[in-house]
Design a protein around this motif. Structure first.
Motif, PDB file in Angstrom:
ATOM      1  N   LEU B  48       0.823  -1.201   0.000  1.00  0.00           N
ATOM      2  CA  LEU B  48       0.000   0.000   0.000  1.00  0.00           C
ATOM      3  C   LEU B  48       0.864   1.261   0.000  1.00  0.00           C
ATOM      4  N   LYS B  49       1.913   1.256   0.817  1.00  0.00           N
ATOM      5  CA  LYS B  49       2.799   2.423   0.903  1.00  0.00           C
ATOM      6  C   LYS B  49       3.437   2.701  -0.456  1.00  0.00           C
ATOM      7  N   ILE B  50       3.961   1.668  -1.096  1.00  0.00           N
ATOM      8  CA  ILE B  50       4.628   1.854  -2.386  1.00  0.00           C
ATOM      9  C   ILE B  50       3.633   2.334  -3.439  1.00  0.00           C
ATOM     10  N   MET B  51       2.484   1.644  -3.519  1.00  0.00           N
ATOM     11  CA  MET B  51       1.533   1.970  -4.589  1.00  0.00           C
ATOM     12  C   MET B  51       0.948   3.366  -4.434  1.00  0.00           C
ATOM     13  N   PHE B  52       0.524   3.689  -3.212  1.00  0.00           N
ATOM     14  CA  PHE B  52      -0.113   4.982  -2.983  1.00  0.00           C
ATOM     15  C   PHE B  52       0.873   6.123  -3.254  1.00  0.00           C
ATOM     16  N   THR B  53       2.129   5.949  -2.800  1.00  0.00           N
ATOM     17  CA  THR B  53       3.141   6.980  -3.038  1.00  0.00           C
ATOM     18  C   THR B  53       3.414   7.118  -4.532  1.00  0.00           C
ATOM     19  N   ALA B  54       3.528   5.974  -5.222  1.00  0.00           N
ATOM     20  CA  ALA B  54       3.807   6.005  -6.666  1.00  0.00           C
ATOM     21  C   ALA B  54       2.677   6.701  -7.420  1.00  0.00           C
ATOM     22  N   ILE B  55       1.437   6.433  -7.012  1.00  0.00           N
ATOM     23  CA  ILE B  55       0.285   7.035  -7.696  1.00  0.00           C
ATOM     24  C   ILE B  55       0.300   8.558  -7.540  1.00  0.00           C
ATOM     25  N   ILE B  56       0.571   9.035  -6.322  1.00  0.00           N
ATOM     26  CA  ILE B  56       0.534  10.484  -6.086  1.00  0.00           C
ATOM     27  C   ILE B  56       1.722  11.184  -6.752  1.00  0.00           C
ATOM     28  N   VAL B  57       2.925  10.661  -6.518  1.00  0.00           N
ATOM     29  CA  VAL B  57       4.113  11.288  -7.121  1.00  0.00           C
ATOM     30  C   VAL B  57       4.036  11.203  -8.648  1.00  0.00           C
ATOM     31  N   GLY B  58       3.702  10.015  -9.142  1.00  0.00           N
ATOM     32  CA  GLY B  58       3.584   9.839 -10.590  1.00  0.00           C
ATOM     33  C   GLY B  58       2.481  10.707 -11.162  1.00  0.00           C
ATOM     34  N   GLY B  59       1.337  10.734 -10.494  1.00  0.00           N
ATOM     35  CA  GLY B  59       0.168  11.452 -10.994  1.00  0.00           C
ATOM     36  C   GLY B  59       0.381  12.950 -11.082  1.00  0.00           C
ATOM     37  N   VAL B  60       0.977  13.531 -10.043  1.00  0.00           N
ATOM     38  CA  VAL B  60       1.217  14.980 -10.056  1.00  0.00           C
ATOM     39  C   VAL B  60       2.206  15.319 -11.165  1.00  0.00           C
ATOM     40  N   GLY B  61       3.249  14.522 -11.301  1.00  0.00           N
ATOM     41  CA  GLY B  61       4.248  14.769 -12.340  1.00  0.00           C
ATOM     42  C   GLY B  61       3.665  14.665 -13.735  1.00  0.00           C
ATOM     43  N   VAL B  62       2.884  13.617 -13.960  1.00  0.00           N
ATOM     44  CA  VAL B  62       2.299  13.413 -15.292  1.00  0.00           C
ATOM     45  C   VAL B  62       1.271  14.511 -15.594  1.00  0.00           C
ATOM     46  N   LEU B  63       0.555  14.948 -14.559  1.00  0.00           N
ATOM     47  CA  LEU B  63      -0.407  16.049 -14.741  1.00  0.00           C
ATOM     48  C   LEU B  63       0.310  17.320 -15.198  1.00  0.00           C
ATOM     49  N   LEU B  64       1.442  17.619 -14.550  1.00  0.00           N
ATOM     50  CA  LEU B  64       2.225  18.803 -14.926  1.00  0.00           C
ATOM     51  C   LEU B  64       2.804  18.648 -16.329  1.00  0.00           C
ATOM     52  N   LEU B  65       3.326  17.447 -16.630  1.00  0.00           N
ATOM     53  CA  LEU B  65       3.873  17.190 -17.968  1.00  0.00           C
ATOM     54  C   LEU B  65       2.803  17.388 -19.032  1.00  0.00           C
ATOM     55  N   LYS B  66       1.598  16.874 -18.722  1.00  0.00           N
ATOM     56  CA  LYS B  66       0.515  16.976 -19.689  1.00  0.00           C
ATOM     57  C   LYS B  66       0.105  18.435 -19.876  1.00  0.00           C
ATOM     58  N   GLY B  67       0.056  19.166 -18.770  1.00  0.00           N
ATOM     59  CA  GLY B  67      -0.291  20.584 -18.828  1.00  0.00           C
ATOM     60  C   GLY B  67       0.683  21.362 -19.705  1.00  0.00           C
ATOM     61  N   ALA B  68       1.957  20.946 -19.664  1.00  0.00           N
ATOM     62  CA  ALA B  68       2.993  21.623 -20.445  1.00  0.00           C
ATOM     63  C   ALA B  68       3.071  21.071 -21.869  1.00  0.00           C
ATOM     64  N   GLY B  69       2.193  20.108 -22.172  1.00  0.00           N
ATOM     65  CA  GLY B  69       2.168  19.551 -23.522  1.00  0.00           C
ATOM     66  C   GLY B  69       3.236  18.505 -23.785  1.00  0.00           C
ATOM     67  N   HIS B  70       3.784  17.939 -22.715  1.00  0.00           N
ATOM     68  CA  HIS B  70       4.849  16.949 -22.891  1.00  0.00           C
ATOM     69  C   HIS B  70       4.401  15.511 -22.645  1.00  0.00           C
ATOM     70  N   ALA B  71       3.123  15.313 -22.424  1.00  0.00           N
ATOM     71  CA  ALA B  71       2.637  13.944 -22.185  1.00  0.00           C
ATOM     72  C   ALA B  71       1.186  13.861 -22.596  1.00  0.00           C
ATOM     73  N   GLN B  72       0.735  12.665 -22.890  1.00  0.00           N
ATOM     74  CA  GLN B  72      -0.692  12.476 -23.133  1.00  0.00           C
ATOM     75  C   GLN B  72      -1.187  11.305 -22.303  1.00  0.00           C
ATOM     76  N   TYR B  73      -2.496  11.329 -22.036  1.00  0.00           N
ATOM     77  CA  TYR B  73      -3.059  10.265 -21.215  1.00  0.00           C
ATOM     78  C   TYR B  73      -3.316   9.006 -22.036  1.00  0.00           C
ATOM     79  N   HIS B  74      -3.278   7.871 -21.351  1.00  0.00           N
ATOM     80  CA  HIS B  74      -3.647   6.579 -21.944  1.00  0.00           C
ATOM     81  C   HIS B  74      -4.682   5.952 -21.000  1.00  0.00           C
ATOM     82  N   ILE B  75      -5.934   6.331 -21.191  1.00  0.00           N
ATOM     83  CA  ILE B  75      -6.971   5.886 -20.267  1.00  0.00           C
ATOM     84  C   ILE B  75      -7.571   4.570 -20.746  1.00  0.00           C
TER      85      ILE B  75
END
Lengths: 191, 195
Positions: B48-75
């Motif tokens: 739980l510790k690993i997954m939850f931390t990875a989701i938040i750290v990964g999610g915030v980073g990917v959100l910022l990358l996407k906002g800057a036009g450097h990433a796209q979502y794969h839903i």
């Protein structure tokens, strides 16, 4: 009769080495999160395992179904076996773990893990049958759901995908129920 | 959208990225049967510790990358019957196997024989799915399809709001785990060598 904590001979030294080799869980989580940045921003492919793994199963089907049978299968036609990024990532995961194990000197042949033997005894056959069945069920489930702990659990959840959060929560609830049933107290402590 | 590297470079970058992932899984302790099973028994909270931390750290980073036009979502599409049934099977299989697909592959490298036998099981599971694919596609994956929707779409709470909520939940959960929960340490690293 008390079950020994260690099931495979001289493993206690390895246990200690393994405990020492552990990194802080939160830092490992940060590491996987940062790896995701690169997965999205650099190579444009979220981290995942089960898609590549199930396309690899088509190779095992070749001797039985023949190349035509495999090619005609609707699923494998969609995700044929190829050495794409997903497959190489899968190979990399194995290599990375192997490197880490060798560096930390924590390699050990484990047939029956301690938590299992405390409940079900030391029978290797029993554990291997359960592991095989578990493998069949988990992969069928992963494909039906469209991802596993990596593809849905981490990569999907971090995108706030509704499907992935549904997967994450449902998977945990059913896992907890299964653990309650499998590891219930008055179970067969006979062996 | 143009990504920093070509598809061919990306393909080869998958190897070092996989290696890093494998190292993290092993050093995180989740290539260990006991750690995974004991998460579902609430005796070890590493997963739980690993997954939850990875989701938040990964999610915030990917959100910022996407906002800057450097990433796209794969839903992944929310075919609710398929996702729910599949996840239910996945949960049962994960506790029986004691690994998930990724950690099972990592565990094979640690010398876990049962992880390797379970890996063969996973190949068979993939095969069984391929054989039943047409039926499942027609009868299960077309039920309750909501498309590629995200939590912000259905709640109206924006992306950053979700990460604030998730961080708050993680904070409380981690605090509880660290203060109230005595780490019974998974059997494999237990120190009370039965006297």
């Amino acid at each position: 009769m008390k079950e020994p904590n260690c099931t495979s001979g001289t493993c206690c030294d390895v246990d200690r080495a393994e405990a020492k080799a552990r990194w802080n869980s939160y830092l490992v989580g940060v590491g996987i999160g940062v790896l995701s940045w690169f997965a999205f921003g650099l190579v444009n492919q979220p981290l995942g395992i089960s898609t590549a793994l199930s396309s690899a199963s088509s190779v095992c089907a070749l001797p039985v179904m023949g190349s035509e049978g495999v090619a005609n299968n609707a699923y494998w036609a969609k995700t044929p076996f190829k050495w794409d990024g997903g497959m190489l990532f899968l190979v990399g995961t194995f290599l990375g773990s192997l490197i880490s194990v060798l560096v930390s000197r924590t390699f050990r042949l484990e047939k029956v893990p301690a938590t299992w033997s405390q409940q079900f005894g030391g029978s290797t056959l029993k554990r291997l049958v359960a592991a095989f069945l578990g493998g069949v069920i988990i992969m069928f489930g992963a494909r039906m759901a469209g991802g596993c702990t990596s593809g849905h659990g981490i990569s999907g959840s971090l995108q706030l995908a509704f499907s992935s959060w549904t997967f994450f929560l449902t998977m945990f609830v059913f896992g907890i129920v299964t653990a309650l049933v499998l590891f219930r107290k008055p179970a067969s402590m006979t062996k | 959208m143009n990504f920093p590297v070509s598809a061919e470079t990306a393909r080869w970058l998958a190897i070092p990225m996989g290696i890093i992932f494998g190292v993290l899984l092993h050093r995180g302790g989740v290539a260990n049967y006991n750690v995974i099973v004991n998460q579902f028994r609430f005796k070890d909270f590493t997963v739980l510790k690993i997954m939850f931390t990875a989701i938040i750290v990964g999610g915030v980073g990917v959100l910022l990358l996407k906002g800057a036009g450097h990433a796209q979502y794969h839903i992944k599409p929310a075919n609710m019957l398929g996702v729910s049934l599949g996840a239910a099977l996945f949960g049962v299989g994960m506790v029986l196997y004691g690994y998930c697909p990724g950690t099972g592959v990592a565990a094979m490298a640690t010398g876990s024989i049962h992880a390797t036998v379970g890996f063969a099981g996973m190949l068979v599971g993939g095969l069984l799915y391929a054989l039943s694919f047409t039926w499942v596609e027609a009868n299960i994956q077309k039920v309750a399809t909501l498309g590629k929707i995200r939590l912000p779409d259905i709640t109206g709470v924006p992306d950053w709001g979700w990460f604030v909520i998730l961080t708050a939940i993680a904070g409380v959960v981690f605090w509880l785990v660290e203060t109230r929960f005595k780490p019974a340490t998974s059997a494999a690293v237990s120190t009370d060598s039965g006297s």
